[in-house]
Scaffold this motif. Sequence first.
Motif, PDB file in Angstrom:
ATOM      1  N   TRP A  77       0.830  -1.214   0.000  1.00 43.52           N
ATOM      2  CA  TRP A  77       0.000   0.000   0.000  1.00 43.52           C
ATOM      3  C   TRP A  77       0.863   1.262   0.000  1.00 43.52           C
ATOM      4  O   TRP A  77       0.519   2.264  -0.628  1.00 43.52           O
ATOM      5  CB  TRP A  77      -0.931   0.016   1.209  1.00 43.52           C
ATOM      6  CG  TRP A  77      -2.106  -0.897   1.097  1.00 43.52           C
ATOM      7  CD1 TRP A  77      -2.501  -1.839   2.003  1.00 43.52           C
ATOM      8  CD2 TRP A  77      -3.076  -0.951   0.037  1.00 43.52           C
ATOM      9  NE1 TRP A  77      -3.646  -2.476   1.575  1.00 43.52           N
ATOM     10  CE2 TRP A  77      -4.018  -1.955   0.372  1.00 43.52           C
ATOM     11  CE3 TRP A  77      -3.230  -0.256  -1.156  1.00 43.52           C
ATOM     12  CZ2 TRP A  77      -5.102  -2.265  -0.443  1.00 43.52           C
ATOM     13  CZ3 TRP A  77      -4.308  -0.570  -1.980  1.00 43.52           C
ATOM     14  CH2 TRP A  77      -5.227  -1.556  -1.629  1.00 43.52           C
ATOM     15  N   LYS A  78       1.972   1.203   0.687  1.00 42.31           N
ATOM     16  CA  LYS A  78       2.885   2.355   0.713  1.00 42.31           C
ATOM     17  C   LYS A  78       3.371   2.669  -0.707  1.00 42.31           C
ATOM     18  O   LYS A  78       3.377   3.832  -1.133  1.00 42.31           O
ATOM     19  CB  LYS A  78       4.070   2.059   1.638  1.00 42.31           C
ATOM     20  CG  LYS A  78       5.031   3.221   1.812  1.00 42.31           C
ATOM     21  CD  LYS A  78       6.154   2.848   2.774  1.00 42.31           C
ATOM     22  CE  LYS A  78       7.124   4.013   2.946  1.00 42.31           C
ATOM     23  NZ  LYS A  78       8.229   3.662   3.881  1.00 42.31           N
ATOM     24  N   GLU A  79       3.751   1.625  -1.426  1.00 45.68           N
ATOM     25  CA  GLU A  79       4.246   1.813  -2.791  1.00 45.68           C
ATOM     26  C   GLU A  79       3.127   2.273  -3.716  1.00 45.68           C
ATOM     27  O   GLU A  79       3.306   3.183  -4.533  1.00 45.68           O
ATOM     28  CB  GLU A  79       4.846   0.494  -3.298  1.00 45.68           C
ATOM     29  CG  GLU A  79       5.614   0.632  -4.593  1.00 45.68           C
ATOM     30  CD  GLU A  79       6.436  -0.602  -4.915  1.00 45.68           C
ATOM     31  OE1 GLU A  79       7.227  -0.528  -5.878  1.00 45.68           O
ATOM     32  OE2 GLU A  79       6.296  -1.630  -4.216  1.00 45.68           O
ATOM     33  N   TYR A  80       1.954   1.663  -3.595  1.00 44.66           N
ATOM     34  CA  TYR A  80       0.823   2.021  -4.458  1.00 44.66           C
ATOM     35  C   TYR A  80       0.369   3.457  -4.202  1.00 44.66           C
ATOM     36  O   TYR A  80       0.027   4.191  -5.133  1.00 44.66           O
ATOM     37  CB  TYR A  80      -0.336   1.045  -4.204  1.00 44.66           C
ATOM     38  CG  TYR A  80      -1.465   1.165  -5.216  1.00 44.66           C
ATOM     39  CD1 TYR A  80      -1.327   0.632  -6.498  1.00 44.66           C
ATOM     40  CD2 TYR A  80      -2.652   1.796  -4.891  1.00 44.66           C
ATOM     41  CE1 TYR A  80      -2.350   0.744  -7.435  1.00 44.66           C
ATOM     42  CE2 TYR A  80      -3.687   1.905  -5.813  1.00 44.66           C
ATOM     43  CZ  TYR A  80      -3.526   1.376  -7.087  1.00 44.66           C
ATOM     44  OH  TYR A  80      -4.544   1.488  -8.005  1.00 44.66           O
ATOM     45  N   CYS A 421       2.439  -6.172 -12.865  1.00 44.63           N
ATOM     46  CA  CYS A 421       1.136  -5.703 -12.378  1.00 44.63           C
ATOM     47  C   CYS A 421       1.344  -4.366 -11.684  1.00 44.63           C
ATOM     48  O   CYS A 421       1.620  -4.311 -10.477  1.00 44.63           O
ATOM     49  CB  CYS A 421       0.515  -6.717 -11.418  1.00 44.63           C
ATOM     50  SG  CYS A 421       0.204  -8.333 -12.148  1.00 44.63           S
ATOM     51  N   GLY A 422       1.253  -3.284 -12.464  1.00 42.59           N
ATOM     52  CA  GLY A 422       1.555  -1.982 -11.886  1.00 42.59           C
ATOM     53  C   GLY A 422       3.012  -1.945 -11.479  1.00 42.59           C
ATOM     54  O   GLY A 422       3.902  -2.256 -12.277  1.00 42.59           O
ATOM     55  N   PRO A 423       3.301  -1.611 -10.217  1.00 42.29           N
ATOM     56  CA  PRO A 423       4.701  -1.509  -9.787  1.00 42.29           C
ATOM     57  C   PRO A 423       5.352  -2.846  -9.441  1.00 42.29           C
ATOM     58  O   PRO A 423       6.537  -2.881  -9.119  1.00 42.29           O
ATOM     59  CB  PRO A 423       4.602  -0.631  -8.528  1.00 42.29           C
ATOM     60  CG  PRO A 423       3.239  -0.920  -7.979  1.00 42.29           C
ATOM     61  CD  PRO A 423       2.359  -1.158  -9.177  1.00 42.29           C
ATOM     62  N   TRP A 424       4.588  -3.955  -9.508  1.00 35.65           N
ATOM     63  CA  TRP A 424       5.108  -5.225  -9.040  1.00 35.65           C
ATOM     64  C   TRP A 424       5.149  -6.279 -10.146  1.00 35.65           C
ATOM     65  O   TRP A 424       4.251  -6.348 -10.978  1.00 35.65           O
ATOM     66  CB  TRP A 424       4.241  -5.789  -7.900  1.00 35.65           C
ATOM     67  CG  TRP A 424       3.967  -4.809  -6.819  1.00 35.65           C
ATOM     68  CD1 TRP A 424       4.840  -4.364  -5.864  1.00 35.65           C
ATOM     69  CD2 TRP A 424       2.732  -4.131  -6.571  1.00 35.65           C
ATOM     70  NE1 TRP A 424       4.219  -3.459  -5.046  1.00 35.65           N
ATOM     71  CE2 TRP A 424       2.927  -3.289  -5.445  1.00 35.65           C
ATOM     72  CE3 TRP A 424       1.473  -4.142  -7.178  1.00 35.65           C
ATOM     73  CZ2 TRP A 424       1.914  -2.478  -4.940  1.00 35.65           C
ATOM     74  CZ3 TRP A 424       0.466  -3.335  -6.681  1.00 35.65           C
ATOM     75  CH2 TRP A 424       0.689  -2.510  -5.568  1.00 35.65           C
ATOM     76  N   LYS A 425       6.179  -7.113 -10.077  1.00 37.63           N
ATOM     77  CA  LYS A 425       6.182  -8.350 -10.854  1.00 37.63           C
ATOM     78  C   LYS A 425       5.332  -9.342 -10.070  1.00 37.63           C
ATOM     79  O   LYS A 425       5.564  -9.555  -8.874  1.00 37.63           O
ATOM     80  CB  LYS A 425       7.601  -8.886 -11.016  1.00 37.63           C
ATOM     81  CG  LYS A 425       8.463  -8.104 -11.968  1.00 37.63           C
ATOM     82  CD  LYS A 425       8.231  -8.511 -13.412  1.00 37.63           C
ATOM     83  CE  LYS A 425       8.843  -9.856 -13.718  1.00 37.63           C
ATOM     84  NZ  LYS A 425       8.675 -10.213 -15.154  1.00 37.63           N
ATOM     85  N   PHE A 426       4.360  -9.954 -10.731  1.00 37.79           N
ATOM     86  CA  PHE A 426       3.425 -10.830 -10.016  1.00 37.79           C
ATOM     87  C   PHE A 426       4.156 -11.952  -9.277  1.00 37.79           C
ATOM     88  O   PHE A 426       3.871 -12.227  -8.104  1.00 37.79           O
ATOM     89  CB  PHE A 426       2.404 -11.416 -10.999  1.00 37.79           C
ATOM     90  CG  PHE A 426       1.341 -12.233 -10.327  1.00 37.79           C
ATOM     91  CD1 PHE A 426       0.287 -11.627  -9.664  1.00 37.79           C
ATOM     92  CD2 PHE A 426       1.394 -13.625 -10.340  1.00 37.79           C
ATOM     93  CE1 PHE A 426      -0.696 -12.376  -9.018  1.00 37.79           C
ATOM     94  CE2 PHE A 426       0.420 -14.382  -9.713  1.00 37.79           C
ATOM     95  CZ  PHE A 426      -0.631 -13.757  -9.049  1.00 37.79           C
ATOM     96  N   LEU A 427       5.101 -12.593  -9.925  1.00 35.07           N
ATOM     97  CA  LEU A 427       5.796 -13.713  -9.294  1.00 35.07           C
ATOM     98  C   LEU A 427       6.640 -13.270  -8.101  1.00 35.07           C
ATOM     99  O   LEU A 427       6.879 -14.059  -7.179  1.00 35.07           O
ATOM    100  CB  LEU A 427       6.651 -14.457 -10.317  1.00 35.07           C
ATOM    101  CG  LEU A 427       5.862 -15.285 -11.352  1.00 35.07           C
ATOM    102  CD1 LEU A 427       6.823 -15.983 -12.308  1.00 35.07           C
ATOM    103  CD2 LEU A 427       4.967 -16.315 -10.660  1.00 35.07           C
ATOM    104  N   ASP A 428       7.088 -12.012  -8.099  1.00 36.57           N
ATOM    105  CA  ASP A 428       7.820 -11.496  -6.931  1.00 36.57           C
ATOM    106  C   ASP A 428       6.906 -11.417  -5.718  1.00 36.57           C
ATOM    107  O   ASP A 428       7.326 -11.710  -4.583  1.00 36.57           O
ATOM    108  CB  ASP A 428       8.405 -10.117  -7.229  1.00 36.57           C
ATOM    109  CG  ASP A 428       9.558 -10.162  -8.222  1.00 36.57           C
ATOM    110  OD1 ASP A 428      10.071 -11.272  -8.464  1.00 36.57           O
ATOM    111  OD2 ASP A 428       9.940  -9.089  -8.750  1.00 36.57           O
ATOM    112  N   ILE A 429       5.652 -10.997  -5.925  1.00 36.11           N
ATOM    113  CA  ILE A 429       4.687 -10.952  -4.822  1.00 36.11           C
ATOM    114  C   ILE A 429       4.481 -12.360  -4.268  1.00 36.11           C
ATOM    115  O   ILE A 429       4.519 -12.564  -3.042  1.00 36.11           O
ATOM    116  CB  ILE A 429       3.337 -10.380  -5.292  1.00 36.11           C
ATOM    117  CG1 ILE A 429       3.487  -8.974  -5.852  1.00 36.11           C
ATOM    118  CG2 ILE A 429       2.324 -10.387  -4.142  1.00 36.11           C
ATOM    119  CD1 ILE A 429       2.218  -8.441  -6.522  1.00 36.11           C
ATOM    120  N   ILE A 430       4.269 -13.321  -5.153  1.00 36.61           N
ATOM    121  CA  ILE A 430       4.009 -14.698  -4.736  1.00 36.61           C
ATOM    122  C   ILE A 430       5.206 -15.279  -3.992  1.00 36.61           C
ATOM    123  O   ILE A 430       5.051 -15.958  -2.967  1.00 36.61           O
ATOM    124  CB  ILE A 430       3.649 -15.575  -5.954  1.00 36.61           C
ATOM    125  CG1 ILE A 430       2.398 -15.030  -6.658  1.00 36.61           C
ATOM    126  CG2 ILE A 430       3.429 -17.013  -5.526  1.00 36.61           C
ATOM    127  CD1 ILE A 430       1.194 -14.838  -5.759  1.00 36.61           C
TER     128      ILE A 430
END
Length: 436
Positions: A77-80, A421-430
């Motif tokens: 949320w901070k990044e978004y 996905c916006g500021p994130w790589k999806f696999l990095d989140i996972i």
Amino acid sequence: MHTFDVVIIGGGILGTSISYFLSFLNKSKNIAVIEQAQNVAFHTSGRNTGKIHAPYLYNPEKKKMFANAAFHGFDMWKEYSKIHDLPFKKDGVIEVALDKKGIKVLEKYLKWGKQNGLKENDIELMEKSEIKKIEPEIKCEAALYVYKDGSADYAKYTKALMKDSKENGTTFLLDSKVTKIEKENGKWKITLNGEHKIFTEFLINAAGGEAIDIAHNVGVATCFTDVHFRGEYWKAPREYNNLTKTSIYSVPEFPEYPFLDPHWIIRVDGSCEIGPNAVPVFSPYGYNKTENIKEFVPKMLEMLGSGARKAIFDKQFQELAMNEIQSSMSKSAMVERVRRFLPKINADKITEKGTAGIRSSIINEKGKFESDVILLDEESSFHILNYNSPGATGALPFAAHIVNHLHQSGLFSSESTDGQCGPWKFLDIIEKLEKK
């Protein structure tokens, strides 16, 4: 009549977050979100304390999913918020103990917080003399200062997610109430507002306060029922805006029930409120007497025919419920709970009510409240039940977890999970979620 690849029922912060990730990973698929209100986050997601909760309150065994999502939610949320210029404030929270029993609970919270990923400089247990130097108006025996806790405006966050999702092609059907769901020729036929029909290959139930009703309508989760609680707030006058530097919570006396003592809340805009309580109501939209009277009989019949019967006839539950009803009827009763740790507050100076919100809790067939989120896989549907606090905090990582789960299980395969996905790589989140 429109046909979609996937339909998400519920335009709260979770349903909208799921649409956000799906929209980036499925550019060629038709995705729709159904929301019966005139805008996303109109109910629970936009009617809460607005806190980005650090995961110290959550048992790492019983609320593992919630705790993990909350831990990662703060940074996401901070990044978004930075990207979209949304209100975000790292302002911390203080949990106070008023007796020796409460101190033991704080010690447990400290342990839980560290087990859930908080570092030494994120959380600190203080004696009353130490906390007095920082917050002189607080009266307590000990306090847990949680530095990695924040304030936000989740309604604005959800609207920004909707905008991003719409730019990727998602359709949002607002002012659209699901009135019937049935299978026809292998697809879900969903009737909206009693007349319009849409079809979908796959259905995601993220309907919050109506999630159980949606599940029951398609023959799922029949062993569960829900109960609804209205959380009310009182706004403090401006002269109290600098009473404390941060929000103050007190240790709940009965944590096995969804009754939390009202807090001293400092919102992201600096305004202060007292709340919420947890008044039992008979509808996920039971903000007023008219709605509750209308739903009283059907809801009571539903509860009496389920495991909730054991809960509502439990003497301790009844006593706690009556205390909450009293706090709703009497401003002084509610303010007095906060005066135990902030004695300077004068109830006579508090005259304006805040915005009430309603959260729903799940009761199982044994009459016990379920502590963690319930995820149910079906052949062509997926149901998210009991997604409550700290649901808004963890909505982004939890939505990513759900999308990955649907992909891995083959229920709804995304075109790619290696996308941005916006500021994130999806696999990095996972990867981060699976590490914790």
